[in-house]
Design an enzyme around this catalytic site. Structure first.
Site, PDB file in Angstrom:
ATOM      1  N   ALA A  72       0.885  -0.899   0.288  1.00  0.00           N
ATOM      2  CA  ALA A  72       0.106   0.238   0.324  1.00  0.00           C
ATOM      3  C   ALA A  72       1.164   1.026  -0.200  1.00  0.00           C
ATOM      4  O   ALA A  72       2.248   1.087   0.334  1.00  0.00           O
ATOM      5  CB  ALA A  72      -0.941   0.077   1.269  1.00  0.00           C
ATOM      6  N   GLY A 118       0.289  -4.755   0.098  1.00  0.00           N
ATOM      7  CA  GLY A 118      -0.695  -5.282  -0.172  1.00  0.00           C
ATOM      8  C   GLY A 118      -0.868  -5.792  -1.851  1.00  0.00           C
ATOM      9  O   GLY A 118      -2.313  -6.156  -2.568  1.00  0.00           O
ATOM     10  N   GLU A 121      -1.694  -9.224  -1.436  1.00  0.00           N
ATOM     11  CA  GLU A 121      -2.952  -9.619  -0.927  1.00  0.00           C
ATOM     12  C   GLU A 121      -3.611  -9.522  -2.218  1.00  0.00           C
ATOM     13  O   GLU A 121      -4.813 -10.693  -2.374  1.00  0.00           O
ATOM     14  CB  GLU A 121      -3.171  -8.831  -0.280  1.00  0.00           C
ATOM     15  CG  GLU A 121      -3.354  -9.150   1.295  1.00  0.00           C
ATOM     16  CD  GLU A 121      -3.692  -7.482   2.414  1.00  0.00           C
ATOM     17  OE1 GLU A 121      -4.241  -8.080   2.956  1.00  0.00           O
ATOM     18  OE2 GLU A 121      -3.281  -6.030   2.026  1.00  0.00           O
ATOM     19  N   GLU A 143       3.135  -6.591   7.171  1.00  0.00           N
ATOM     20  CA  GLU A 143       2.131  -5.052   7.914  1.00  0.00           C
ATOM     21  C   GLU A 143       2.491  -5.124   9.169  1.00  0.00           C
ATOM     22  O   GLU A 143       2.232  -3.701   9.850  1.00  0.00           O
ATOM     23  CB  GLU A 143       0.593  -5.367   7.709  1.00  0.00           C
ATOM     24  CG  GLU A 143       0.180  -4.727   6.728  1.00  0.00           C
ATOM     25  CD  GLU A 143       0.466  -6.705   4.809  1.00  0.00           C
ATOM     26  OE1 GLU A 143      -0.525  -5.696   4.396  1.00  0.00           O
ATOM     27  OE2 GLU A 143       1.435  -6.999   5.335  1.00  0.00           O
TER      28      GLU A 143
END
Length: 642
Positions: A72, A118, A121, A143
């Site tokens: 992210a 991310g 993911e 994270e």
């Protein structure tokens, strides 16, 4: 490709002759891909488009040389000042990736280079994941290192794909895996060399075969035995991190065990995590790390050969690390018998890290014992790493200066001596710089790059580039006794040993700082550094009129030199300290032990040994392990008066 599909700032879409759409993420204005709000909004528009007219398949890949997707956009985390913003951020990725996972057409993530947070993911939401077999390919959900949780589906899909135990290990530690391990775990469907990656990706999508299910045991662990796995994971985490300091790993376990990885099912937990001081400070630490990395930007220097003089623990381990990172290393000492232990340590360490026998052999071939110092004439970087004695170092540096290349970097790994004292005998004193590693070299990310008045600017720039080349964090510091890290550690360890002199057990002193959040207590740290090193550093850093701690003198005189000798303040069994119960910790002990460290850090910033308080925090975190959840000692000090 037969046609282009336009209308995006960050994605490049093209459909090939087989009807497969290739979605290439090339984030505008950035060298690295990250999943910002704008990137995710465009992905949502893309899925809208394909809902009306589904392609035969959809393949995600990167248009960046730097890798697939770094995760992210961390900058956006700094804007989460309300609970609603935190929940909105989680919901954005969770719903979008669930939507991607449900599409009717086959999807594939072609992962080359880093695929983190991310980015992984997104890849997990695809039907297939294909990894490219290159050293730079790394996958993970780090994270937890930022004090947050993988809320965009990672806590749901990673355990489903590789089993809960391996998935929790990755999520709770932030560890990454390489391409080969990703294939072994079942995280990747296949592993291919770069030359055939596009053909392999297209073939996998066209075949559209069902993915292999995890083994029955893994399905049982993720189902009926889920709570048992969660309890075991909590015990493992409790050995490394206290919930009051690092709540994120405990939240990951709870969200997986109770809510199938859906963070939106526990919105109060999102708010607690995302807006916690720990998350704020760990994001701060992330940006501090990026600042250290940025010191090397713009340099085109790349070392090929390194020559190291001194095959002791530090010199030998520096040599081993440089060889592991791809450099040819010649290691010099007074006879092969002095070099042999360093080679044995290196071979043992590499064998634990490298499974491929051919790669292991290549790494071994790069570390060359060189008792006669033949390699010094060809080296790009020459590092002196002998014992801390001004006269001995001067004599060695003088002999090295006479034979090294004119453009070679001449460096010392001294931990406490001033460059001005060491370089006074050189014909070109400005050439000498410090490249100061920390023990253990393979685990400590910081390297201090030391300059003095009039130091050669090009040598400093090359040293910084070299440090980044071997995947370490360079911190420019000015020459002064102990530089930054050892200069603050000295008063801290001295205060700890004074407390032992006053009658407190070493275990009690260590427990006070472990409870504060340090990764290791100061007394155990003295053992790891070595009591002989502590004595030598103490002489150069302490007030000459001040007697060394009695507990240090007694053990030093008895030959109890710490972990390397099997005994110091503690006895070591299989490399671990045998500790008694710490007992009750006196109130205020941690604050008392920290005080000299904090004062010295402030003083060093004021004196310009390090450029500013943020860099001091970065150096002390990455050079000592100072509790990262605090954001660094000076940030912690500010927070106490906020």
């Amino acid at each position: 490709m037969k046609m282009g599909l336009n209308g995006y700032d960050h994605w490049q879409l093209a459909e090939d002759a087989d009807g497969i759409v290739w979605a290439t993420l090339d984030k505008a204005g950035e060298s690295t891909n990250s999943l910002s709000t704008a990137v995710l909004q465009e992905l949502a528009r893309m899925l809208d488009r394909f809902e009306a007219q589904p392609p035969r398949g959809l393949i995600f890949r990167s248009g960046k040389a730097a890798g697939f997707i770094a995760g992210a956009d961390i900058e956006e985390f700094t804007e989460l000042d309300t609970a609603e913003k935190g929940i909105e951020l989680v919901a954005r990725g969770w719903h979008l990736f669930n939507r991607l996972a449900r599409v009717s057409y086959p999807t594939l993530a072609l992962v080359r280079g880093h695929c983190l947070g991310g980015g992984l993911e997104l890849a997990l939401a695809c039907r297939y994941l294909l990894v490219v077999d290159e050293p730079a390919t790394r996958l993970g959900l780090p994270e937890v290192m930022l004090g947050i949780v993988p809320g965009w589906g990672g806590m749901l899909r990673l355990p489903e794909r590789i089993g809960p135990q391996a998935a929790l290990d990755m999520m709770l530690t932030g560890k990454t895996v390489d391409a080969q391990k990703a294939k072994r775990l079942g995280l990747a469907d296949d592993l291919v060399p770069p030359r055939v990656m596009t053909q392999a990706a297209a073939m996998l999508v066209v075949a559209d075969q069902a993915r292999r299910r995890p083994a029955l045991l893994q399905r049982v662990l993720a189902g009926p035995l889920r709570q048992l796995v969660a309890r075991g994971a909590r015990r493992q985490v409790a050995r490394r991190a206290r919930p009051e300091h690092y709540p994120a790993p405990y939240a990951i376990i709870d969200l997986w065990a109770r809510h199938q990885g859906n963070a939106l099912a526990a919105p109060e937990l999102i708010d607690t995590i995302v807006r916690s001081p720990t998350a704020r400070n760990l994001v701060r630490v992330f940006f501090l790390q990026e600042r250290l990395k940025a010191f090397a930007k713009g340099s085109d220097f790349s070392a090929q050969r390194v020559h190291i003089v001194g095959a002791g623990v530090m010199g030998g381990d520096i040599a081993a690390w440089c060889a592991l990172r791809g450099l040819t290393v010649t290691l010099q000492d007074q006879g092969i018998e002095r070099i042999a232990p360093a080679l044995q340590r290196a071979y043992a360490a590499w064998s634990r890290r490298i499974r491929d026998e051919r790669e292991l052999r290549r790494v071994r071939d790069r570390l060359i014992p060189d008792p006669d110092g033949h390699g010094v004439r060809q080296a790009d970087i020459v590092i002196e790493a002998i014992f801390e004695n001004v006269g001995a170092k001067q004599a060695l540096l003088q002999s090295l200066e006479a034979v090294i290349r004119p453009d070679a970097v001449l460096a010392t790994n001294t931990s406490s001596l001033r460059l001005e004292d060491l370089r006074s005998v050189l014909a070109r004193p400005e050439r000498l710089i410090g490249i100061h590693f920390f023990n253990p070299v393979s685990r400590m990310p910081l390297v201090e790059v030391v300059n003095a008045e009039g130091s050669d600017a090009q040598a400093i720039r090359r040293a910084i580039a070299f440090v980044r080349q071997i995947d370490r964090l360079p911190l420019p510091v000015r020459s002064a006794p102990g530089f930054l890290v050892n200069a603050v550690l000295g008063p801290y360890m001295l205060a700890a040993m004074r407390a032992v002199d006053e009658g407190l057990a070493p275990e009690t002193v260590d427990e006070a700082m472990l409870a504060f959040g340090m990764p290791m207590g100061p007394i155990e740290l003295v053992d790891m550094v070595g009591l002989d090193v502590a004595m030598a550093a103490g002489r150069s850093l302490a007030n000459p009129a001040e007697e060394p701690p009695r507990c240090l003198l007694e053990r030093f005189a008895a030959g109890q030199l710490g972990k390397k000798a099997g005994r110091g303040f503690y006895e070591y069994r299989a490399g671990k300290p045998a500790k008694a119960s710490p007992g009750a910790v006196p109130a205020g002990l941690a604050e008392r032990l920290l005080q000299p460290l904090l004062e010295r850090a402030q003083q060093l910033v004021a004196e310009g040994v390090v450029a500013d308080a943020d860099l001091a925090d970065a150096g002390i975190i990455f050079g000592t392990g100072f509790a990262p959840f605090t954001g660094g000692p000076l940030n912690y000090l500010r927070s106490q008066y906020a």
